[in-house]
Motif scaffolding. Structure first.
Motif, mmCIF file in Angstrom:
data_model
loop_
_atom_site.group_PDB
_atom_site.id
_atom_site.type_symbol
_atom_site.label_atom_id
_atom_site.label_comp_id
_atom_site.label_asym_id
_atom_site.label_seq_id
_atom_site.Cartn_x
_atom_site.Cartn_y
_atom_site.Cartn_z
ATOM 1 N N GLY A 320 8.110 -3.126 -6.246
ATOM 2 C CA GLY A 320 7.334 -2.849 -7.456
ATOM 3 C C GLY A 320 6.524 -4.025 -7.947
ATOM 4 N N VAL A 321 6.124 -4.919 -7.035
ATOM 5 C CA VAL A 321 5.322 -6.090 -7.418
ATOM 6 C C VAL A 321 3.942 -5.964 -6.783
ATOM 7 C CG1 VAL A 321 5.142 -8.598 -7.336
ATOM 8 C CG2 VAL A 321 7.392 -7.529 -7.553
ATOM 9 N N GLY A 322 2.906 -5.930 -7.588
ATOM 10 C CA GLY A 322 1.550 -5.803 -7.069
ATOM 11 C C GLY A 322 0.618 -5.173 -8.089
ATOM 12 N N PRO A 323 -0.571 -4.729 -7.653
ATOM 13 C CA PRO A 323 -1.576 -4.204 -8.582
ATOM 14 C C PRO A 323 -1.580 -2.688 -8.743
ATOM 15 C CG PRO A 323 -2.592 -4.567 -6.453
ATOM 16 C CD PRO A 323 -1.124 -4.910 -6.292
ATOM 17 N N LEU A 324 -0.701 -1.976 -8.014
ATOM 18 C CA LEU A 324 -0.713 -0.518 -8.050
ATOM 19 C C LEU A 324 -0.073 0.008 -9.336
ATOM 20 C CD1 LEU A 324 0.366 0.189 -4.360
ATOM 21 C CD2 LEU A 324 -1.960 0.134 -5.299
ATOM 22 N N HIS A 325 -0.350 1.277 -9.634
ATOM 23 C CA HIS A 325 0.198 1.880 -10.850
ATOM 24 C C HIS A 325 1.726 1.925 -10.821
ATOM 25 C CE1 HIS A 325 0.462 5.278 -8.083
ATOM 26 N NE2 HIS A 325 1.304 5.838 -8.936
ATOM 27 N N SER A 326 2.294 1.967 -9.616
ATOM 28 C CA SER A 326 3.749 2.040 -9.480
ATOM 29 C C SER A 326 4.417 0.668 -9.501
ATOM 30 C CB SER A 326 4.101 2.764 -8.168
ATOM 31 O OG SER A 326 3.523 2.090 -7.050
ATOM 32 N N ASP A 327 3.631 -0.392 -9.555
ATOM 33 C CA ASP A 327 4.185 -1.753 -9.546
ATOM 34 C C ASP A 327 4.505 -2.169 -10.983
ATOM 35 O OD1 ASP A 327 4.004 -2.039 -6.767
ATOM 36 O OD2 ASP A 327 1.895 -2.585 -6.900
ATOM 37 N N VAL A 328 5.737 -1.883 -11.390
ATOM 38 C CA VAL A 328 6.129 -2.036 -12.795
ATOM 39 C C VAL A 328 7.177 -3.127 -13.012
ATOM 40 C CG1 VAL A 328 5.623 0.391 -13.265
ATOM 41 C CG2 VAL A 328 7.936 -0.263 -12.554
ATOM 42 N N THR A 329 7.543 -3.830 -11.949
ATOM 43 C CA THR A 329 8.658 -4.772 -12.046
ATOM 44 C C THR A 329 8.414 -5.876 -13.071
ATOM 45 O OG1 THR A 329 9.414 -4.337 -9.797
ATOM 46 C CG2 THR A 329 10.040 -6.449 -10.759
ATOM 47 N N LEU A 330 7.267 -6.527 -13.006
ATOM 48 C CA LEU A 330 7.000 -7.637 -13.926
ATOM 49 C C LEU A 330 6.904 -7.154 -15.370
ATOM 50 C CD1 LEU A 330 4.491 -9.717 -11.780
ATOM 51 C CD2 LEU A 330 6.798 -10.373 -12.461
ATOM 52 N N ALA A 331 6.334 -5.969 -15.561
ATOM 53 C CA ALA A 331 6.276 -5.403 -16.918
ATOM 54 C C ALA A 331 7.682 -5.123 -17.432
ATOM 55 C CB ALA A 331 5.442 -4.131 -16.923
ATOM 56 N N GLY A 332 8.554 -4.643 -16.550
ATOM 57 C CA GLY A 332 9.938 -4.383 -16.936
ATOM 58 C C GLY A 332 10.695 -5.651 -17.266
ATOM 59 N N VAL A 333 10.474 -6.705 -16.474
ATOM 60 C CA VAL A 333 11.122 -7.995 -16.745
ATOM 61 C C VAL A 333 10.647 -8.545 -18.084
ATOM 62 C CG1 VAL A 333 11.323 -10.392 -15.972
ATOM 63 C CG2 VAL A 333 11.486 -8.537 -14.309
#
Length: 496
Positions: A320-333
């Motif tokens: 979930g790390v990257g520029p895609l809509h599904s890459d939410v890891t950093l937002a979650g952290v």
């Protein structure tokens, strides 16, 4: 107006976007507050110099809109405050006074500390907003927006930050495009100027010369904006890590592993990283408390990270790390720590070098990191640094080969394995039934509380494998001896 004209004629699309956004903030402030209610904090540095000319352009455009006048700007009516310090460079002072004379600035010179000076200034004048040349990455920028009220305990005023999202490259693109004067120190290799006590020329701009006096290239030739502050003398050059303190050297450190990916949950992708990471952590003495797989959802990531970071010494998260809509890891952290995602200039520079042709916009979403809690772990073997947010490590690996490289670098940078006592272990195999070994193993656990006892089978009909782990090999041997004494000789086979 020469600034607006220079930007209008420029072919730098990114600079034009940054300029237009900054001008919008300035004109918005000038529409909210009267000219008597605003002030500009000028310090003679490059960021402050950029803001000076943005304010000149913004005031000109604001005045032009109100009066439909096309005349020039003969004076600068915004109250300008300068905190003069005995530890300031003489070149900074000279440039500040020269700029005031050149652009018709009336300087309010304050010779007190910043807070006391502001209190006196605001008490004597009806100032409600102050323009500041703060950029993301500055120590004072954490938590700030383009309009941010002053912090608790400070005099009440609105902080206006028109260049908050500008990078080092943006600053120099503006100064060179507009051909405005700046402090001469920047042509002598200084890239970030503080006081005479903590600032030296940036060694990365040093020029090899046969003469005895060291020479430096100008600041605008620094290719890596992430190294802007390399000329600041650090009070403590040691790298702070969350592991390795004396109090932890003889304790078993606890870890949690989190995978983020709908594809793992649906069975589309087999997760090999979790298994590999658990083996690696165990091999260096860590105790993995839990592994979990989450769907690509900010709240799910936030809740799990928040739960695990409070009970474990370190949390490792991947996917979930990257520029895609599904890459939410950093937002979650970020949400788990109660902070926002903000542009990180240093990380953006790494990405720009890696995928420069794709970094053409004014905002790179991949460079948005949790604000104020992120530490970038640099290693020469990594094209981009690892991301560490307090006790949470964000891994970018997508396969075991990439994980191997990141793990090698991580263990060097944080001493994950060097600061903990490695666990000793022994494995015994037996054909006894579960019922036969259950009670003796329970008693053994009470006799040896410092020894971890684990049991498993590779198949339901296969032999039981008993694992004994601890930090003292002698204690493990005693536990093995105690277990063997409870049964006939030869029941247990030592698995070397």
């Amino acid at each position: 107006m020469e600034i607006d004209k220079a930007i209008g004629e420029s072919e730098d699309k990114r600079l034009k976007t940054k300029y237009n956004n900054a001008i919008f903030v300035i004109r918005r402030a000038l529409s909210l507050y009267s000219i008597e209610e605003v002030a500009f904090s000028f310090n003679g540095g490059k960021d402050s110099t950029v803001l000076l000319h943005l304010l000149r352009a913004g005031y000109f455009l604001h005045k032009k809109e109100l009066s439909s006048s096309n005349g020039g700007l003969s004076s600068f009516p915004v109250r300008t405050i300068y905190f003069e310090s005995p530890s300031a460079f003489t070149e900074i002072n000279a440039f500040t006074y020269d700029a005031a004379q050149t652009y018709g600035i009336q300087l309010d010179i304050i010779r007190q500390d910043f807070k006391s000076g502001l209190e006196a200034l605001l008490k004597a004048n009806p100032i409600r907003a102050i323009f500041l040349g703060v950029r993301i990455g500055d120590p004072t920028a954490v938590g700030q927006e383009q309009f941010s009220p002053s912090s608790p305990g400070w005099p009440p005023f609105m902080r206006v930050n028109p260049i908050l999202d500008w990078s080092y490259r943006d600053v120099w693109a503006f100064l060179l495009t507009c051909k405005v004067k700046y402090c001469s120190l920047y042509d002598q290799g200084y890239t970030s100027i503080g006081s005479i006590h903590d600032t030296v020329p940036n060694a990365l701009l040093s020029v090899n010369d046969t003469s005895s006096k060291e020479k430096f290239k100008p600041a605008y030739l620094l290719s890596d904006g992430r190294l802007e502050r390399a000329g600041r003398v650090k009070k403590n050059a040691s790298v702070k890590n969350d592991v390795g303190s004396d109090s932890q050297k003889h304790e078993v450190l606890l870890a949690s592993v989190i995978a983020v990916g709908d594809e793992i949950l649906s069975g589309t992708v087999e997760d090999q990283l979790g298994l590999s990471l658990c083996k690696k952590l165990t091999s260096v003495g860590w105790s993995v408390q839990q592994t979990s797989v989450l769907r690509n959802d900010v709240d799910s990531v936030s809740e799990e990270v928040d739960r695990q970071r409070s009970i474990c010494d370190m949390v490792f998260i991947y996917g979930g790390v990257g520029p895609l809509h599904s890459d939410v890891t950093l937002a979650g952290v970020a949400k788990a720590f109660g902070v926002r995602l903000a542009p990180d200039e240093e990380f953006e520079e790494y990405l720009r070098h890696l995928i420069s042709e794709q970094c053409t916009g004014d905002r790179n979403e991949m460079a948005q990191l949790p604000e104020g809690i992120t530490e970038l772990l640099h290693h020469e073997k990594l094209s981009v640094p690892l991301i560490k947010c307090r006790n949470v490590i964000v891994l970018a690996a997508t396969n075991t080969e990439e994980l191997e490289k990141e793990w090698e670098c991580l263990t060097e940078l944080t001493k994950l394995g060097g600061s903990t006592s490695l666990m000793e272990s022994k494995r015994l195999m037996t054909s006894l039934t579960d019922v036969e070994v259950a009670k003796p193993l329970s008693k053994l656990g009470l006799e040896f509380p410092d020894i971890y006892l684990g049991c498993y089978r590779k198949s339901r009909q296969g032999p039981i494998i008993i694992t004994l782990k601890g930090k003292d090999n002698a204690r493990i041997d005693l536990a093995v001896q105690g277990l063997c004494e409870k049964f006939k000789e030869g029941v247990f086979v030592d698995m070397k």
